[in-house]
Design an enzyme around this catalytic site. Structure first.
Site, PDB file in Angstrom:
ATOM      1  N   THR A 186     -16.565   0.872   3.365  1.00  0.00           N
ATOM      2  CA  THR A 186     -15.129   0.951   3.625  1.00  0.00           C
ATOM      3  C   THR A 186     -14.796   2.355   4.102  1.00  0.00           C
ATOM      4  O   THR A 186     -15.580   3.287   3.915  1.00  0.00           O
ATOM      5  CB  THR A 186     -14.307   0.661   2.355  1.00  0.00           C
ATOM      6  OG1 THR A 186     -14.571   1.691   1.384  1.00  0.00           O
ATOM      7  CG2 THR A 186     -14.644  -0.693   1.760  1.00  0.00           C
ATOM      8  N   ASP A 200       0.853  -1.194   0.000  1.00  0.00           N
ATOM      9  CA  ASP A 200       0.000   0.000   0.000  1.00  0.00           C
ATOM     10  C   ASP A 200       0.885   1.239   0.000  1.00  0.00           C
ATOM     11  O   ASP A 200       2.088   1.149   0.303  1.00  0.00           O
ATOM     12  CB  ASP A 200      -0.920   0.015   1.234  1.00  0.00           C
ATOM     13  CG  ASP A 200      -2.225   0.761   0.980  1.00  0.00           C
ATOM     14  OD1 ASP A 200      -3.259   0.098   0.786  1.00  0.00           O
ATOM     15  OD2 ASP A 200      -2.203   2.015   0.956  1.00  0.00           O
ATOM     16  N   LYS A 212     -12.393  -0.085 -14.619  1.00  0.00           N
ATOM     17  CA  LYS A 212     -12.792  -1.356 -14.018  1.00  0.00           C
ATOM     18  C   LYS A 212     -13.247  -2.368 -15.070  1.00  0.00           C
ATOM     19  O   LYS A 212     -13.012  -3.574 -14.930  1.00  0.00           O
ATOM     20  CB  LYS A 212     -13.893  -1.119 -12.978  1.00  0.00           C
ATOM     21  CG  LYS A 212     -13.420  -0.378 -11.734  1.00  0.00           C
ATOM     22  CD  LYS A 212     -12.365  -1.174 -10.974  1.00  0.00           C
ATOM     23  CE  LYS A 212     -12.040  -0.554  -9.624  1.00  0.00           C
ATOM     24  NZ  LYS A 212     -11.085  -1.359  -8.840  1.00  0.00           N
ATOM     25  N   ASN A 243      -5.792  -5.376  -5.696  1.00  0.00           N
ATOM     26  CA  ASN A 243      -6.890  -4.607  -5.119  1.00  0.00           C
ATOM     27  C   ASN A 243      -6.634  -3.101  -5.145  1.00  0.00           C
ATOM     28  O   ASN A 243      -7.562  -2.315  -5.073  1.00  0.00           O
ATOM     29  CB  ASN A 243      -7.131  -5.070  -3.675  1.00  0.00           C
ATOM     30  CG  ASN A 243      -8.132  -4.191  -2.941  1.00  0.00           C
ATOM     31  OD1 ASN A 243      -9.309  -4.164  -3.283  1.00  0.00           O
ATOM     32  ND2 ASN A 243      -7.664  -3.462  -1.932  1.00  0.00           N
ATOM     33  N   TYR A 249     -13.756   5.771 -14.115  1.00  0.00           N
ATOM     34  CA  TYR A 249     -13.773   4.644 -13.170  1.00  0.00           C
ATOM     35  C   TYR A 249     -14.420   3.398 -13.785  1.00  0.00           C
ATOM     36  O   TYR A 249     -13.792   2.325 -13.796  1.00  0.00           O
ATOM     37  CB  TYR A 249     -14.476   5.063 -11.887  1.00  0.00           C
ATOM     38  CG  TYR A 249     -14.365   4.050 -10.768  1.00  0.00           C
ATOM     39  CD1 TYR A 249     -13.222   3.967  -9.991  1.00  0.00           C
ATOM     40  CD2 TYR A 249     -15.414   3.177 -10.490  1.00  0.00           C
ATOM     41  CE1 TYR A 249     -13.120   3.039  -8.960  1.00  0.00           C
ATOM     42  CE2 TYR A 249     -15.324   2.250  -9.471  1.00  0.00           C
ATOM     43  CZ  TYR A 249     -14.170   2.180  -8.707  1.00  0.00           C
ATOM     44  OH  TYR A 249     -14.076   1.251  -7.695  1.00  0.00           O
TER      45      TYR A 249
END
Length: 257
Positions: A197, A42, A167, A90, A163
């Site tokens: 989240t 990350d 994706k 991810n 986006y």
């Protein structure tokens, strides 16, 4: 939770990008609980190092959108941890970022391809049970995005669609990998619906979040753990005959119009 049915051999290891929070953190935790060594990647050093996942978790801080950085760190990970048979892509930018289509594709599909290529280059021959899971989205997989009336003023992908384009590209790349990597590793994707989240905050406070909640047959938003369970299954030997699929995990929300 018992994970024996997944069939991961003893000594298995996995890389999880975007591991500091949300879906990535839940996936890293479940993989550790399943007995795997997990390399968490990350850009948020504080959150990544703050995860309390035990000695099987190894944090690595770098940006998956930077080609030279990816090459350097993935080589270091391979040298430090040996063959790593499982990869979860991810990491990716939030849809609120004001990116162009070109920038969005580079930071979504481009980033996934860079990390995957570096990981695959270090796989042993043969690589029994090797597997790749990419995190796509219902945006691009089955939906084009929210109605403009519900997201007016939000900016980001609501302005130009980078986006869902990015994706959708990840889902397409997943199918390409499933064919081109035949015999080396399986490739599948998970397409989460709206998931609770830290990145999203209290989305149900707005009109869009309330609309999603109202038309989801299961009557709730997704949780990071819902997505992590789907990822673990696709990553594991239990899914050994599943290849090239994008699994939508949205509580049925995409079915209700």
């Amino acid at each position: 939770m018992a994970f024996d049915f997944l069939g991961f051999p003893a000594g298995s290891s996995a890389i999880v990008t975007g591991a500091a929070s949300g879906i990535g953190a839940a996936t890293a935790q479940m993989l550790c609980e399943a007995g795997l060594t997990v390399i968490g990647v990350d850009i948020d050093a504080d959150r990544l190092h703050g995860l309390d996942l035990g000695p099987a978790f190894h944090p690595h801080v770098f940006h998956t959108g930077e080609p030279e950085t990816v090459a350097t760190h993935m080589a270091r990970i391979a040298a430090e941890h040996g063959p790593i048979l499982h990869l979860v892509n991810n990491a990716g930018p939030p849809s609120s970022l004001p990116l162009t289509i070109e920038e969005g594709l580079a930071q979504t599909a481009g980033s996934v391809q860079r990390v995957t290529a570096a990981w695959a280059a270090a796989l042993p021959e043969p690589a029994a049970h090797a597997s790749l899971v990419n995190v796509a989205s219902v945006a691009g997989a089955i939906a084009g995005g929210p109605p403009p009336s519900l997201v007016a003023g939000r900016g980001g992908a609501a302005e130009n669609g980078w986006y869902p384009a990015g994706k959708a590209a990840i889902a397409g790349m997943t199918r390409w990998h499933a064919v081109s990597a035949a015999g080396r590793y399986r490739a599948n994707a998970v397409a989460p619906g709206i998931t609770r989240t830290p990145r999203l905050g209290d989305i149900t406070a707005g009109a869009y979040g309330r609309d999603v909640l109202a038309r989801t047959p299961l009557g709730r938003l997704g949780e990071a753990e819902d997505m992590a369970r789907a990822i673990l299954f696709l990553l594991s030997p239990a899914a050994s005959f599943v290849n090239g699929q994008t699994l939508v995990v949205d509580g049925g929300g995409g079915l209700a119009f």
